[in-house]
Design a protein around this motif. Structure first.
Motif: not given
Length: 194
Positions: A103, A110, A112-113, A115-117, A119-120, A123, A144, A146
């Motif tokens: 990231c 970004n 959110d990078c 957090h998004d990576k 958590h993806a 999950k 970032n 969170d």
């Protein structure tokens, strides 16, 4: 390494308790290993020892399936230590047969990078993730990603290369020293009842 094994046992028990309560695997956050003073590039000999020996030993026992690190974006903020964060993560990635995911940091990144990576991955997996980040950019990383404090005073959350933060479901549930033999000195525990 008796002291390391004992610390790791407590650390794994803490993470296991958090996992059992949430059913979400933890992820861990560390900073780059030791670097030379005056912003000289690379890792010090102690930093290389941490990256090549200690980190693989500690994290190979924690079911890591994903490693995330930083890269400096096109705005090229000076002073960021992403190259040494990647250098810190590489021996573990090689030992585990994993690629490092990136990231960006800086104005053009970004937010959110991270957090998004993370958590993806969490999950879709029952494995844990490791974030190896620039020690001078930890505030941005935690924001970032969170990550909330979960009662841990920000002043006690170190950016020292030996600190491992454990995060479960967005909450910091603990921090511990890597306790690398020959690198990290013995911790001084506060006296109880005084």
């Amino acid at each position: 390494m008796p002291s390391f094994v004992g610390s790791l046992f407590v650390f794994v028990c803490l993470a296991a308790t958090a996992i059992a309560a949430t059913k979400t695997p933890p992820y861990y956050i560390i900073t780059n290993a030791e670097t030379p003073s005056l912003n000289r590039p690379g890792l010090t000999p102690v930093g290389k020892q941490r990256a090549e020996s200690c980190i693989p030993e500690v994290f190979s026992q924690l079911n890591i399936g994903f490693i995330l690190s930083c890269k400096v974006d096109k705005d090229g903020e000076e002073g960021l230590k992403c190259p040494v964060a990647v250098q810190t993560a590489t021996p573990l990635a090689q030992a585990l047969g994993l690629n490092i995911t990136f990231c960006g940091t800086g104005e053009e990144s970004n937010d959110d990078c991270v957090h998004d990576k993370i958590h993806a991955f969490l999950k879709s997996s029952n494995q844990s993730a490791l974030v190896v980040w620039d020690n001078t950019d930890m505030d941005s990383l935690l924001e970032n990603a969170d990550v909330n404090d979960a009662g841990i005073d920000d002043d006690t959350v170190g950016t020292h290369p030996d600190v491992i933060l454990t995060v479960v479901s967005g909450a910091r549930v603990g921090q511990i020293s890597m306790n690398c033999t020959g690198i990290d000195g013995p911790a001084q525990l506060p006296s109880l009842g005084q």
